[in-house]
Design a protein around this motif. Structure first.
Motif, mmCIF file in Angstrom:
data_model
loop_
_atom_site.group_PDB
_atom_site.id
_atom_site.type_symbol
_atom_site.label_atom_id
_atom_site.label_comp_id
_atom_site.label_asym_id
_atom_site.label_seq_id
_atom_site.Cartn_x
_atom_site.Cartn_y
_atom_site.Cartn_z
ATOM 1 N N CYS A 156 17.996 37.436 -4.212
ATOM 2 C CA CYS A 156 17.870 35.522 -4.413
ATOM 3 C C CYS A 156 17.186 34.953 -3.255
ATOM 4 N N PHE A 157 17.601 35.942 -1.847
ATOM 5 C CA PHE A 157 16.793 34.989 -0.336
ATOM 6 C C PHE A 157 15.446 34.730 -1.111
ATOM 7 N N SER A 158 14.787 35.933 -1.453
ATOM 8 C CA SER A 158 13.306 36.293 -1.677
ATOM 9 C C SER A 158 12.409 35.045 -3.137
ATOM 10 N N LEU A 159 13.399 34.772 -3.566
ATOM 11 C CA LEU A 159 13.027 33.853 -4.576
ATOM 12 C C LEU A 159 13.733 32.670 -3.622
ATOM 13 N N ALA A 160 14.605 31.884 -3.193
ATOM 14 C CA ALA A 160 14.982 30.906 -2.890
ATOM 15 C C ALA A 160 13.064 30.382 -1.846
ATOM 16 N N ALA A 161 13.197 31.722 -1.389
ATOM 17 C CA ALA A 161 11.553 31.626 -0.029
ATOM 18 C C ALA A 161 10.421 30.500 -1.003
ATOM 19 N N ALA A 162 10.162 32.134 -1.890
ATOM 20 C CA ALA A 162 9.302 31.720 -3.233
ATOM 21 C C ALA A 162 9.633 30.185 -3.447
ATOM 22 N N ILE A 163 10.382 29.315 -4.332
ATOM 23 C CA ILE A 163 10.504 28.263 -4.809
ATOM 24 C C ILE A 163 10.585 27.408 -4.029
ATOM 25 N N PHE A 164 11.158 27.149 -2.585
ATOM 26 C CA PHE A 164 10.976 26.230 -1.382
ATOM 27 C C PHE A 164 8.941 26.059 -1.189
ATOM 28 N N MET A 165 8.479 27.296 -1.176
ATOM 29 C CA MET A 165 7.589 27.402 0.080
ATOM 30 C C MET A 165 6.154 26.421 -1.890
ATOM 31 N N PHE A 166 6.268 27.562 -2.726
ATOM 32 C CA PHE A 166 5.675 26.747 -4.069
ATOM 33 C C PHE A 166 5.643 25.408 -4.641
ATOM 34 N N SER A 167 7.415 25.052 -3.817
ATOM 35 C CA SER A 167 7.352 23.137 -4.611
ATOM 36 C C SER A 167 6.986 22.159 -3.275
ATOM 37 N N THR A 168 6.429 22.912 -1.846
ATOM 38 C CA THR A 168 5.532 21.550 -1.605
ATOM 39 C C THR A 168 4.875 20.997 -2.066
ATOM 40 N N SER A 169 3.797 22.075 -2.754
ATOM 41 C CA SER A 169 2.789 20.780 -3.629
ATOM 42 C C SER A 169 3.339 20.089 -4.164
ATOM 43 N N TRP A 225 1.318 24.407 0.113
ATOM 44 C CA TRP A 225 1.184 25.427 0.732
ATOM 45 C C TRP A 225 0.048 26.422 0.498
ATOM 46 N N ILE A 226 -0.296 25.858 -1.102
ATOM 47 C CA ILE A 226 -2.352 26.503 -0.858
ATOM 48 C C ILE A 226 -3.347 25.623 0.208
ATOM 49 N N ASP A 227 -3.503 25.392 1.109
ATOM 50 C CA ASP A 227 -4.124 24.903 1.464
ATOM 51 C C ASP A 227 -3.996 25.733 3.377
ATOM 52 N N PHE A 228 -3.542 26.528 3.426
ATOM 53 C CA PHE A 228 -3.053 27.146 4.368
ATOM 54 C C PHE A 228 -2.475 28.839 4.254
ATOM 55 N N GLU A 229 -3.427 29.703 4.887
ATOM 56 C CA GLU A 229 -3.830 30.899 4.636
ATOM 57 C C GLU A 229 -2.010 31.403 4.762
ATOM 58 N N ALA A 230 -1.306 31.249 6.027
ATOM 59 C CA ALA A 230 -0.341 31.734 6.264
ATOM 60 C C ALA A 230 0.755 31.476 5.472
ATOM 61 N N PHE A 231 0.676 30.455 4.772
ATOM 62 C CA PHE A 231 1.817 29.794 3.413
ATOM 63 C C PHE A 231 1.907 30.552 2.256
ATOM 64 N N ARG A 232 0.096 30.655 2.239
ATOM 65 C CA ARG A 232 0.054 31.416 1.071
ATOM 66 C C ARG A 232 0.331 32.316 1.162
ATOM 67 N N PHE A 233 0.509 33.232 2.290
ATOM 68 C CA PHE A 233 0.231 34.768 1.942
ATOM 69 C C PHE A 233 2.191 34.826 2.192
ATOM 70 N N VAL A 234 3.060 33.796 2.696
ATOM 71 C CA VAL A 234 4.851 34.093 2.259
ATOM 72 C C VAL A 234 5.172 33.328 1.134
ATOM 73 N N ALA A 235 4.638 32.773 0.838
ATOM 74 C CA ALA A 235 5.125 32.645 -1.288
ATOM 75 C C ALA A 235 4.723 33.765 -1.784
ATOM 76 N N ILE A 236 3.780 34.121 -1.316
ATOM 77 C CA ILE A 236 2.662 35.285 -2.780
ATOM 78 C C ILE A 236 3.963 36.720 -2.084
ATOM 79 N N VAL A 237 4.121 36.803 -0.897
ATOM 80 C CA VAL A 237 4.633 38.350 -1.081
ATOM 81 C C VAL A 237 6.154 37.574 -1.121
ATOM 82 N N ASN A 238 6.453 36.458 -0.796
ATOM 83 C CA ASN A 238 8.256 36.179 -1.313
ATOM 84 C C ASN A 238 8.428 36.607 -2.542
#
Lengths: 206, 206
Positions: free
Chosen positions: B55-68, B81-94
């Motif tokens: 639940c938490f990882s999915l929510a984290a990924a959705i929150f990050m993906f929805s920034t675009s 999120w796609i402009d910053f490597e660290a945020f891409r890392f967060v989104a993809i790992v989550n």
């Protein structure tokens, strides 16, 4: 356990004589020796990992701390680890891990040579495992934050002006990752030792 | 469970009489019941942790993906999120952890209801534990890098211009840390289960 009735039957089956003393339990003795040897080898393996983790963390902390001295000799206003929170995090966590690893190396050597743990065994095992886990995650966290900061500094003025600072910071983070590797390995081993104790050596039986 | 047809065949094979109930092995039966119950409770606990981590990882990924999407509706050139490597890392790992946790929830439910593991048991235990460990460290690393980036963005133009983006990123990282917590807990439990199997259920005996 055989009942007295069966023992009596055994005695009669042996022609009324007492049963001769049972064969010496060579097998059991052999087994206890083998497991003692295994335990010793296991502890030496943990000791090696802890020593490696101590070396790398100490080197990482020293590299990070020394950025302040290089910057003060070169020119006023050049950067130091103390100006960046992530680098402070890296330096302090590595220093803590180095100290912890040194203490654990001492305890391990004491245990291997004398055969006794510092605390009571169950406490010692829980202490080792929990600290290994917490410090491994903490070190991973510090190094990742340090990497991210070093990456974002890379294109900025800070690194073009004083290249030595950035190089030192990157080397420190890399050494920190090496320290993490060995701390993670010793965390796995101390976890195995703890579960083994919980299953075989106490009332708790899953 | 045997089908009624087989039960009927059994009855006929016994010459039409009901099979006499075998002598009850009360002690062994009791022990196996207790350990079966413990095992079941343990698996349910892991299932709960895995579901929370999903639940938490999915929510984290959705929150990050929805920034675009928020950035594209507000104005051209606002960050994603796609402009910053660290945020891409967060989104993809989550996203990866959410997928992995979903699969593990499925496997867990299957095991609890049917009583069988997907792979052979030893493989399944090694698979679970190793993936839990790797993903827990990976998630910690991604979230720490994300935190550091969010911190360094905080004073810059990016966050003063589009505050929503920074808030969403921070929430995503916080949700990622919650996901990490539950993944770390299930990693501890699956580690315990693996060591228990190694000690009690195979040739490997420490």
């Amino acid at each position: 356990m055989r009942s007295p009735q069966y023992q009596e039957e055994d005695r009669l089956r042996n022609g009324g004589f007492e049963t001769p003393s049972p064969r010496p339990r060579i097998q059991a003795h052999y087994h206890s020796n083998v497991s003692e040897q295994k335990r010793r080898r296991f502890n030496i393996l943990i000791l090696i990992f802890r020593f490696a983790s101590f070396c790398f963390s100490l080197a990482a902390a020293i590299f990070m701390f020394s950025t302040s001295s290089t910057s003060s000799t070169s020119s006023r206003g050049s950067p130091s680890w103390i100006d960046f929170e992530a680098f402070r995090f890296v330096a302090i966590v590595n220093a803590i891990v180095a100290l912890y690893s040194l203490i654990e190396v001492g305890v391990s050597v004491w245990e291997i040579s004398g055969g006794n743990t510092l605390f009571p065994e169950v406490l010692q095992l829980w202490f080792d495992f929990s600290h290994d886990q917490v410090f491994a995650y903490l070190l991973m966290s510090a190094n990742s934050a340090g990497t991210e900061l070093a990456r974002s500094l890379n294109g900025m003025d800070t690194c073009t002006e004083s290249n030595a600072f950035c190089t030192q910071a990157v080397i420190s983070v890399a050494l920190g990752f090496a320290g993490f590797l060995f701390l993670g390995l010793s965390s796995l081993l101390s976890g195995f030792r703890l579960v083994n104790f919980l299953i075989n050596g106490s009332r708790f039986h899953f």
